[in-house]
Scaffold this motif. Structure first.
Motif, PDB file in Angstrom:
ATOM      1  N   ASP A 153      -8.787  49.385  59.670  1.00  0.00           N
ATOM      2  CA  ASP A 153      -8.201  49.623  60.992  1.00  0.00           C
ATOM      3  C   ASP A 153      -6.790  49.018  60.974  1.00  0.00           C
ATOM      4  OD1 ASP A 153      -7.374  49.540  63.605  1.00  0.00           O
ATOM      5  OD2 ASP A 153      -9.219  48.644  64.384  1.00  0.00           O
ATOM      6  N   PRO A 154      -5.750  49.855  61.053  1.00  0.00           N
ATOM      7  CA  PRO A 154      -4.390  49.307  60.928  1.00  0.00           C
ATOM      8  C   PRO A 154      -4.057  48.298  62.026  1.00  0.00           C
ATOM      9  CG  PRO A 154      -4.340  51.678  61.417  1.00  0.00           C
ATOM     10  CD  PRO A 154      -5.782  51.315  61.248  1.00  0.00           C
ATOM     11  N   ALA A 155      -4.848  48.289  63.098  1.00  0.00           N
ATOM     12  CA  ALA A 155      -4.568  47.352  64.191  1.00  0.00           C
ATOM     13  C   ALA A 155      -5.373  46.056  64.063  1.00  0.00           C
ATOM     14  CB  ALA A 155      -4.891  48.026  65.525  1.00  0.00           C
ATOM     15  N   ASP A 156      -6.206  45.936  63.026  1.00  0.00           N
ATOM     16  CA  ASP A 156      -7.072  44.750  62.891  1.00  0.00           C
ATOM     17  C   ASP A 156      -6.438  43.753  61.909  1.00  0.00           C
ATOM     18  OD1 ASP A 156      -9.056  42.876  62.622  1.00  0.00           O
ATOM     19  OD2 ASP A 156     -10.441  44.196  61.532  1.00  0.00           O
ATOM     20  N   ARG A 157      -5.817  42.715  62.460  1.00  0.00           N
ATOM     21  CA  ARG A 157      -5.099  41.771  61.582  1.00  0.00           C
ATOM     22  C   ARG A 157      -6.053  40.945  60.714  1.00  0.00           C
ATOM     23  NH1 ARG A 157      -2.770  36.840  65.367  1.00  0.00           N
ATOM     24  NH2 ARG A 157      -4.765  36.187  66.230  1.00  0.00           N
ATOM     25  N   HIS A 158      -7.337  40.887  61.093  1.00  0.00           N
ATOM     26  CA  HIS A 158      -8.293  40.125  60.281  1.00  0.00           C
ATOM     27  C   HIS A 158      -8.554  40.778  58.926  1.00  0.00           C
ATOM     28  CE1 HIS A 158      -9.234  38.762  64.408  1.00  0.00           C
ATOM     29  NE2 HIS A 158      -9.374  37.598  63.803  1.00  0.00           N
ATOM     30  N   THR A 159      -8.437  42.088  58.851  1.00  0.00           N
ATOM     31  CA  THR A 159      -8.732  42.783  57.583  1.00  0.00           C
ATOM     32  C   THR A 159      -7.503  43.445  56.965  1.00  0.00           C
ATOM     33  OG1 THR A 159      -9.371  44.752  58.835  1.00  0.00           O
ATOM     34  CG2 THR A 159     -11.150  43.265  58.144  1.00  0.00           C
ATOM     35  N   ALA A 160      -6.564  43.902  57.804  1.00  0.00           N
ATOM     36  CA  ALA A 160      -5.425  44.678  57.282  1.00  0.00           C
ATOM     37  C   ALA A 160      -4.566  43.861  56.331  1.00  0.00           C
ATOM     38  CB  ALA A 160      -4.570  45.207  58.433  1.00  0.00           C
ATOM     39  N   VAL A 161      -4.591  42.543  56.462  1.00  0.00           N
ATOM     40  CA  VAL A 161      -3.734  41.704  55.613  1.00  0.00           C
ATOM     41  C   VAL A 161      -4.375  41.415  54.250  1.00  0.00           C
ATOM     42  CG1 VAL A 161      -2.670  40.640  57.635  1.00  0.00           C
ATOM     43  CG2 VAL A 161      -4.607  39.497  56.533  1.00  0.00           C
ATOM     44  N   ILE A 162      -5.663  41.678  54.119  1.00  0.00           N
ATOM     45  CA  ILE A 162      -6.398  41.219  52.937  1.00  0.00           C
ATOM     46  C   ILE A 162      -6.516  42.279  51.839  1.00  0.00           C
ATOM     47  CG2 ILE A 162      -8.706  40.486  52.150  1.00  0.00           C
ATOM     48  CD1 ILE A 162      -8.962  38.936  54.744  1.00  0.00           C
ATOM     49  N   PHE A 163      -6.752  43.529  52.252  1.00  0.00           N
ATOM     50  CA  PHE A 163      -7.179  44.520  51.253  1.00  0.00           C
ATOM     51  C   PHE A 163      -6.035  45.385  50.723  1.00  0.00           C
ATOM     52  CE2 PHE A 163     -10.937  43.220  53.506  1.00  0.00           C
ATOM     53  CZ  PHE A 163     -11.839  43.054  52.478  1.00  0.00           C
ATOM     54  N   GLY A 164      -6.195  45.835  49.475  1.00  0.00           N
ATOM     55  CA  GLY A 164      -5.231  46.731  48.845  1.00  0.00           C
ATOM     56  C   GLY A 164      -5.975  47.779  48.027  1.00  0.00           C
ATOM     57  N   ASP A 165      -5.228  48.693  47.432  1.00  0.00           N
ATOM     58  CA  ASP A 165      -5.804  49.809  46.681  1.00  0.00           C
ATOM     59  C   ASP A 165      -5.533  49.648  45.182  1.00  0.00           C
ATOM     60  OD1 ASP A 165      -6.439  50.887  49.174  1.00  0.00           O
ATOM     61  OD2 ASP A 165      -4.516  51.932  49.308  1.00  0.00           O
TER      62      ASP A 165
END
Ligand code: COA
Length: 342
Positions: A153-165
């Protein structure tokens, strides 16, 4: 499940490759669209940037890149079986592995996916070892691949900062336990009571059985970070100790600790608890973030490219992921026919 190869026979790594999509998103880039900062992300996770797929690129494309590089590093061999570990399959049905195999020119081979979120590569490794030691396959291409940002979720700062491809891959062949690159004991575990800690609530049969469409936000990945942190440290440390015991290795024997890059603090706490010295800990989270099932093979490919390991060095792998699932494995560093590529 604790598969231990029978004495003598073993699966041996003979090829290695890693690939990340070209687009880089820095912490500062994220801070422009989310209420976060480079300082917060770096101090809590160790991440400075991550690679992100462009719209229209999904997991199979990454898997094909890494898988192709691993096959080349193995000297261009054929394989009998392709396993893709992923949290972000191309579709709910069918699996991604047959598509990846066919794009690699491997139509006709066995192909299946493994779903164990960030522990997926280790579960896939157990599958590959089982196929080889049982004589079902002579060579297996095992790929961890994630277009993870497609479920964030691009609006969820709890997860958007952690994951990559990204994606990483190994080729395994039948061999002997004493050879360089032989996989040793693998320890795996799970606790389904923790299923809600890391989840995508909608899209599966549970939600579909209600006959009502789920709200759009339930199709995004959710994580209860603080609880994940606690369980991850405990379970990964236990699994790693158990794998070391079965291998007959002391922590001081480990030449390189290659943990799933969940979070730099989790990796360091586990390594501290195990007594593995800082200079023996591999890490690339600063550059690629948490790439889930791709994380361990991508880091192995980075280590190979850096030339930081000699054939025969003792290596410990460990991971924690959704499910909850966890695991650890030992191996000796392979002698690769051609340099690992990325
Ligand atoms: N930027 C700025 N602030 C943020 C933030 C962000 N990206 N994300 C959360 N915060 C805020 C929270 O809202 C909270 O603020 P509040 O106290 O005003 O409510 C504060 O920071 C602390 O949040 P919390 O979630 O308790 O932070 P944390 O110290 O536990 O760190 C994680 C969050 C996700 C980094 C940490 O829990 C973690 O690493 N967990 C493991 C995650 C992981 O590895 N997952 C993969 C498993 S395979």
């Amino acid at each position: 499940m604790n598969p231990v190869p029978s004495p003598g026979r073993a699966a041996v790594i003979t090829g290695l490759g890693g690939w990340v999509p070209p687009r880089v998103v820095t912490n500062d880039d994220l801070a422009q669209v989310l209420d976060t900062s480079d300082e917060w992300i770096r101090s809590r996770t160790g991440i400075r940037s991550r690679h992100v797929v462009d719209p229209g690129t999904a997991t199979a494309a990454l898997a094909v890149e890494a898988g192709g590089l691993a096959l080349k590093s193995a000297g261009g061999v054929d394989v009998d079986s392709v396993i893709v570990a992923t949290t972000t399959p191309e579709r709910l049905c069918p699996a991604t592995a047959p598509l990846v195999a066919s794009r690699l020119g491997l139509t006709g081979v066995a192909a299946h996916d493994v779903s164990a979120v960030c522990t997926g590569f280790l579960y896939g490794l157990a599958d590959a070892v089982g196929q080889i030691v049982a004589g079902i396959a002579k060579r297996v291409l095992l790929i961890g691949a994630e277009a993870f940002t497609t479920i964030i979720d691009p609006a969820d700062r709890h997860t958007a900062v952690i994951f990559g491809d990204g994606a990483g891959a190994v080729v395994l062949r039948a061999g002997e336990a004493g050879e360089h690159g032989a996989i040793g004991p693998i320890v795996l575990g799970s606790d389904g009571g923790l299923a809600d800690l890391i989840t995508i609530p909608a899209g599966g049969s549970q939600q579909r059985s209600t006959g009502r469409p789920a709200p759009p936000e339930e199709h995004f990945f959710r994580m209860r970070g603080r609880e994940v942190y606690r369980h991850a440290v405990e379970r990964v440390t236990d699994a790693a100790r158990s794998a070391l015991n079965r291998a007959g290795w002391a922590p001081a024997d480990v030449g390189r600790f290659i943990p799933h890059q969940a979070n730099a603090r989790i990796c360091d706490t586990v390594a501290d608890d195990l007594g593995i010295a800082p200079e023996r800990r591999a890490s690339n989270i600063e550059r690629v973030g948490n790439t889930a099932a791709a994380s361990i093979p991508l880091l192995m490919a980075d280590e190979a490219a850096a030339g930081s390991l000699a054939a025969g060095d003792r290596v410990l792998l460990a991971a924690f992921g959704g499910g909850a699932t966890w695991g650890a494995a030992t191996l000796t560093w392979p002698l690769l026919p051609a340099p690992a590529l990325q």
